[in-house]
Design an enzyme around this catalytic site. Structure first.
Site, PDB file in Angstrom:
ATOM      1  N   ASP A   1       0.806  -1.224   0.000  1.00 30.10           N
ATOM      2  CA  ASP A   1       0.000   0.000   0.000  1.00 30.10           C
ATOM      3  C   ASP A   1       0.836   1.270   0.000  1.00 30.10           C
ATOM      4  OD1 ASP A   1      -2.297  -1.576   0.065  1.00 30.10           O
ATOM      5  OD2 ASP A   1      -2.300  -1.634   2.251  1.00 30.10           O
TER       6      ASP A   1
ATOM      7  N   LYS B   1       2.027   2.133  -5.024  1.00 25.86           N
ATOM      8  CA  LYS B   1       2.639   1.579  -6.249  1.00 25.86           C
ATOM      9  C   LYS B   1       1.745   1.837  -7.456  1.00 25.86           C
ATOM     10  CE  LYS B   1       2.536  -2.445  -4.316  1.00 25.86           C
ATOM     11  NZ  LYS B   1       2.119  -2.081  -2.961  1.00 25.86           N
TER      12      LYS B   1
ATOM     13  N   ALA C   1      -3.956  -7.852  -3.607  1.00 17.45           N
ATOM     14  CA  ALA C   1      -3.492  -6.497  -3.907  1.00 17.45           C
ATOM     15  C   ALA C   1      -4.670  -5.577  -4.161  1.00 17.45           C
ATOM     16  CB  ALA C   1      -2.602  -6.536  -5.152  1.00 17.45           C
ATOM     17  N   GLY C   2      -4.494  -4.319  -3.809  1.00 16.95           N
ATOM     18  CA  GLY C   2      -5.464  -3.285  -4.158  1.00 16.95           C
ATOM     19  C   GLY C   2      -4.672  -2.055  -4.545  1.00 16.95           C
ATOM     20  N   HIS C   3      -4.659  -1.731  -5.822  1.00  8.82           N
ATOM     21  CA  HIS C   3      -3.850  -0.611  -6.319  1.00  8.82           C
ATOM     22  C   HIS C   3      -4.796   0.489  -6.805  1.00  8.82           C
ATOM     23  CE1 HIS C   3      -0.249  -3.533  -7.129  1.00  8.82           C
ATOM     24  NE2 HIS C   3      -0.640  -3.502  -5.873  1.00  8.82           N
ATOM     25  N   THR C   4      -4.642   1.667  -6.221  1.00  7.16           N
ATOM     26  CA  THR C   4      -5.560   2.763  -6.520  1.00  7.16           C
ATOM     27  C   THR C   4      -4.928   3.743  -7.491  1.00  7.16           C
ATOM     28  OG1 THR C   4      -6.127   2.572  -4.190  1.00  7.16           O
ATOM     29  CG2 THR C   4      -7.115   4.413  -5.378  1.00  7.16           C
TER      30      THR C   4
ATOM     31  N   GLN D   1       2.025  -6.085  -3.199  1.00  7.92           N
ATOM     32  CA  GLN D   1       2.510  -6.192  -1.811  1.00  7.92           C
ATOM     33  C   GLN D   1       3.815  -5.396  -1.651  1.00  7.92           C
ATOM     34  OE1 GLN D   1       1.417  -9.504  -3.332  1.00  7.92           O
ATOM     35  NE2 GLN D   1      -0.495  -8.581  -2.764  1.00  7.92           N
TER      36      GLN D   1
ATOM     37  N   GLY E   1     -10.800  -3.001   3.658  1.00  9.68           N
ATOM     38  CA  GLY E   1     -11.425  -1.939   4.448  1.00  9.68           C
ATOM     39  C   GLY E   1     -10.898  -1.849   5.877  1.00  9.68           C
TER      40      GLY E   1
ATOM     41  N   ARG F   1      -5.415   0.601   8.710  1.00  4.14           N
ATOM     42  CA  ARG F   1      -4.009   0.194   8.660  1.00  4.14           C
ATOM     43  C   ARG F   1      -3.297   0.702   9.910  1.00  4.14           C
ATOM     44  NH1 ARG F   1      -3.727   2.333   2.483  1.00  4.14           N
ATOM     45  NH2 ARG F   1      -4.807   0.579   1.532  1.00  4.14           N
TER      46      ARG F   1
ATOM     47  N   LYS G   1       2.644  10.324  -0.477  1.00  2.00           N
ATOM     48  CA  LYS G   1       1.833  10.842   0.631  1.00  2.00           C
ATOM     49  C   LYS G   1       2.577  11.851   1.503  1.00  2.00           C
ATOM     50  CE  LYS G   1      -1.701   8.491   2.010  1.00  2.00           C
ATOM     51  NZ  LYS G   1      -2.683   7.510   2.523  1.00  2.00           N
TER      52      LYS G   1
HETATM   53  P1  GDP Z   1      -0.656   0.335  -3.545  1.00  2.00           P
HETATM   54  O1  GDP Z   1      -1.258  -0.938  -3.051  1.00  2.00           O
HETATM   55  O2  GDP Z   1       0.803   0.408  -3.262  1.00  2.00           O
HETATM   56  O3  GDP Z   1      -0.965   0.625  -4.995  1.00  2.00           O
HETATM   57  O4  GDP Z   1      -1.331   1.491  -2.694  1.00  2.00           O
HETATM   58  P2  GDP Z   1      -2.906   1.646  -2.360  1.00  2.00           P
HETATM   59  O5  GDP Z   1      -3.615   2.139  -3.569  1.00  2.00           O
HETATM   60  O6  GDP Z   1      -3.440   0.434  -1.697  1.00  2.00           O
HETATM   61  O7  GDP Z   1      -2.843   2.728  -1.217  1.00  2.00           O
HETATM   62  C1  GDP Z   1      -2.380   4.004  -1.443  1.00  2.00           C
HETATM   63  C2  GDP Z   1      -3.491   5.014  -1.098  1.00  2.00           C
HETATM   64  O8  GDP Z   1      -2.926   6.296  -1.004  1.00  2.00           O
HETATM   65  C3  GDP Z   1      -4.548   5.125  -2.195  1.00  2.00           C
HETATM   66  O9  GDP Z   1      -5.783   5.491  -1.592  1.00  2.00           O
HETATM   67  C4  GDP Z   1      -4.034   6.256  -3.063  1.00  2.00           C
HETATM   68  O10 GDP Z   1      -5.059   6.953  -3.769  1.00  2.00           O
HETATM   69  C5  GDP Z   1      -3.450   7.159  -1.999  1.00  2.00           C
HETATM   70  N1  GDP Z   1      -2.299   7.957  -2.437  1.00  2.00           N
HETATM   71  C6  GDP Z   1      -1.265   7.591  -3.218  1.00  2.00           C
HETATM   72  N2  GDP Z   1      -0.351   8.586  -3.282  1.00  2.00           N
HETATM   73  C7  GDP Z   1      -0.826   9.576  -2.500  1.00  2.00           C
HETATM   74  C8  GDP Z   1      -0.330  10.864  -2.120  1.00  2.00           C
HETATM   75  O11 GDP Z   1       0.742  11.299  -2.512  1.00  2.00           O
HETATM   76  N3  GDP Z   1      -1.087  11.579  -1.235  1.00  2.00           N
HETATM   77  C9  GDP Z   1      -2.295  11.149  -0.777  1.00  2.00           C
HETATM   78  N4  GDP Z   1      -2.977  11.921   0.066  1.00  2.00           N
HETATM   79  N5  GDP Z   1      -2.790   9.952  -1.125  1.00  2.00           N
HETATM   80  C10 GDP Z   1      -2.067   9.178  -1.955  1.00  2.00           C
HETATM   81  P1  IMO Z   2      -0.861  -4.175  -2.193  1.00  2.00           P
HETATM   82  O1  IMO Z   2      -0.416  -4.748  -3.518  1.00  2.00           O
HETATM   83  C1  IMO Z   2      -0.885  -4.522   2.152  1.00  2.00           C
HETATM   84  C2  IMO Z   2      -0.915  -8.580   3.798  1.00  2.00           C
HETATM   85  C3  IMO Z   2      -2.158  -9.042   4.543  1.00  2.00           C
HETATM   86  C4  IMO Z   2      -1.517  -9.980   5.549  1.00  2.00           C
HETATM   87  C5  IMO Z   2      -0.399 -10.639   4.745  1.00  2.00           C
HETATM   88  C6  IMO Z   2      -0.748 -11.996   4.171  1.00  2.00           C
HETATM   89  O2  IMO Z   2      -2.171  -3.466  -2.267  1.00  2.00           O
HETATM   90  O3  IMO Z   2       0.232  -3.374  -1.582  1.00  2.00           O
HETATM   91  P2  IMO Z   2      -2.315 -12.757   2.149  1.00  2.00           P
HETATM   92  O4  IMO Z   2      -3.778 -12.545   1.892  1.00  2.00           O
HETATM   93  O5  IMO Z   2      -1.441 -12.187   1.069  1.00  2.00           O
HETATM   94  O6  IMO Z   2      -1.967 -14.172   2.464  1.00  2.00           O
HETATM   95  O7  IMO Z   2      -2.008 -11.917   3.501  1.00  2.00           O
HETATM   96  O8  IMO Z   2      -0.104  -9.736   3.685  1.00  2.00           O
HETATM   97  N1  IMO Z   2      -1.163  -8.077   2.430  1.00  2.00           N
HETATM   98  C7  IMO Z   2      -1.108  -6.789   2.081  1.00  2.00           C
HETATM   99  N2  IMO Z   2      -0.906  -5.683   2.841  1.00  2.00           N
HETATM  100  N3  IMO Z   2      -0.999  -4.418   0.816  1.00  2.00           N
HETATM  101  C8  IMO Z   2      -1.165  -5.512   0.055  1.00  2.00           C
HETATM  102  O9  IMO Z   2      -1.161  -5.478  -1.309  1.00  2.00           O
HETATM  103  C9  IMO Z   2      -1.261  -6.774   0.686  1.00  2.00           C
HETATM  104  N4  IMO Z   2      -1.450  -8.039   0.250  1.00  2.00           N
HETATM  105  C10 IMO Z   2      -1.358  -8.831   1.328  1.00  2.00           C
HETATM  106  O10 IMO Z   2      -2.811  -7.958   5.165  1.00  2.00           O
HETATM  107  O11 IMO Z   2      -0.922  -9.242   6.592  1.00  2.00           O
HETATM  108 MG    MG Z   3      -2.836  -1.572  -1.846  1.00  2.00          MG
END
Ligand code: GDP
Ligand code: IMO
Ligand code: MG
Length: 430
Positions: A13, A16, A39-42, A225, A307, A310, A336
């Site tokens: 998170d 990326k 994974a959840g990439h925004t 991850q 949800g 963190r 961030k």
């Molecule tokens: P990822 O899993 O590494 O792709 O990251 P996520 O998408 O799970 O989490 C990053 C969160 O931070 C998302 O809600 C993004 O929209 C938000 N985000 C990313 N870069 C920034 C930033 O520079 N500032 C703020 N405020 N939010 C950011």
């Molecule tokens: P992105 O790509 C943050 C964490 C889970 C748990 C551990 C193992 O969005 O950065 P799993 O379901 O993979 O067996 O869970 O890894 N985890 C993540 N934490 N971002 C992620 O992906 C994650 N994918 C798995 O919360 O602690």
């Molecule tokens: Mg994520």
């Protein structure tokens, strides 16, 4: 042209997805190489926010080709949902634009049921997985019982293979975990249907990307991850079951070691973690609320996939130094930074202390983080809102000092700093 790799330098998170989206404007192919829909990439572009779980974030740019590598575990049900969501947002998802490795492993409902049963059985020692079936799917891969995407190419033998998998999983569910068995018939039917839809997307990714690189095309690998969740190099056992670190891009895409160019380590300006496990710089006071947010903003620290709130803390340079080492990071992208605005004091963990001894590196890797006290260097905060900053000169001196200090300690440049979730909210440092 080389392969550039984007990796998470922390516990996931890091942002990326948004960095891949930015860098994909210069790429021809964008390839996910590890993990699955854990994974959840925004990615935020104008009014639109995309949440990608399996499909590479670079797909939003219409000129790219998205690839799902053989290092991934793919749940066809969530993949098809994601394909539909993207189509509804006018993103072209066709076999021309999206390719799936024949060697990618499939996640079935039985893997999800096993994930839940195993977490329940772990009791207090639970990992806090995303319950997406990731661990059990990789377990099947390693024990050579897995179902690979190539089963969709041979409809005649598919029912037998899915049935054998379910029979085995049901034995585990009922005998080892006293969980309910799954009814095989509807699952086999579902997988027959997935095969019909997904067959045209399946191909030889290694060959596709190898040829592309030879022709001078640009390939961007997107890690899921983060380093500290890596099965081999992370905070074992509180890890995922794949290889998020940069070498995973090579094994997970079927490419050799000679093609790597940039390795971009994405790190937040602070630190977060979802799920259980050690976290030396974790904070729990009012600073935690500042770093996490209350949930009012979309970027507040609540999991994209689950949800869950963190856990938050200060940026830990001992762990970041380690991440640079195991990934071969050539540059950092800091995300961030805007969230730090308004704090009186910003802390940076520069070393650990234990029994009177100071450590700037981990003596036994991140698997044994217990017992270390973080040593902090304090920086004055800044009050300015950074979200409109686009150039280095737009950042307050205190923010520049903080970034320069990170660069200095890490020995690699910080080339990108994001100051908001939007595609445009980035300071490129040249
Ligand atoms: P990822 O899993 O590494 O792709 O990251 P996520 O998408 O799970 O989490 C990053 C969160 O931070 C998302 O809600 C993004 O929209 C938000 N985000 C990313 N870069 C920034 C930033 O520079 N500032 C703020 N405020 N939010 C950011
Ligand atoms: P992105 O790509 C943050 C964490 C889970 C748990 C551990 C193992 O969005 O950065 P799993 O379901 O993979 O067996 O869970 O890894 N985890 C993540 N934490 N971002 C992620 O992906 C994650 N994918 C798995 O919360 O602690
Ligand atoms: Mg994520």
């Amino acid at each position: 042209m080389p392969l550039d790799i984007v990796i998470g330098a922390q516990w996931g998170d890091e942002g990326k997805g948004r960095m891949v989206d930015l860098l994909a404007s210069q790429a021809d192919y964008v390839a996910r190489y590890n993990g699955g829909d854990n994974a959840g990439h925004t990615v935020t572009v104008g009014e639109q926010t995309f949440k990608l779980h399996l499909i590479p974030s670079g797909i939003i740019h219409s000129h790219t080709i998205g690839v799902l590598g053989s290092g991934m575990v793919v749940n066809p049900a969530t993949l098809l949902e994601e394909m539909e969501r993207l189509r509804a947002a006018d993103v072209e998802i066709t076999p021309r634009r999206l390719r799936i490795a024949f060697g990618a492993h499939l996640i079935t409902p039985a893997h999800r049921a096993l994930d839940a049963a195993q977490e329940a059985a772990r009791g207090k020692g639970k990992i806090g997985t995303t319950l997406r079936g990731i661990g059990p799917a990789y377990t099947d891969k390693v024990s050579r019982h897995g179902l690979r995407a190539e089963i969709f190419l041979d409809p005649a033998s598919l029912p037998e293979k899915v049935e054998a998998h379910l029979a085995r999983a049901n034995r585990l569910l009922t005998r080892l975990y006293t969980a309910e068995p799954l009814d095989p018939a509807p699952i086999v039917e579902q997988f027959r249907a997935y095969a019909e839809t997904l067959r045209p997307y399946i191909g030889d990714i290694s060959s596709l990307l190898h040829t592309a690189l030879r022709k001078g095309k640009r390939v961007l690998a997107e890690g899921a991850q983060g380093t500290l969740l890596d099965l081999d190099q992370g905070t074992y056992p509180f890890v995922t079951s794949s290889t998020p670190i940069a070498p995973g891009a090579l094994t997970g895409l079927g490419l050799g070691v000679g093609c790597v160019g940039r390795v971009i380590g994405v790190t937040k300006a602070f630190q977060t973690r979802v799920g259980a496990g050690p976290f030396p710089t974790e904070v729990e006071d009012s600073t935690a609320e500042h770093l996490r947010g209350t949930g009012a903003n979309p970027w507040d620290e609540f999991g994209t996939t689950t949800g869950r709130p963190r856990r938050v803390g200060w940026l830990d340079l001992v762990l970041l130094r380690y991440a640079l080492r195991v990934n071969g990071v050539t540059e950092l992208a800091l995300t961030k930074l805007d969230v730090l605005s308004g704090l009186e004091r910003i802390r940076l963990c520069t070393a650990y202390r234990r029994d009177g001894e100071t450590f700037t590196d981990l003596p036994f890797g991140p698997g044994s983080l217990e017992g270390f006290e973080p040593v902090y260097q304090d920086f004055p905060g800044w009050q300015e809102d950074l979200r409109a900053a686009r150039r280095w000169e737009d950042l307050p001196d205190a923010a520049c000092d903080y970034i320069l200090h990170i660069e200095d300690q890490m020995g690699v440049p910080v080339t990108l700093v994001s100051v908001g979730p939007e595609r445009e909210q980035v300071v490129e440092i040249v």
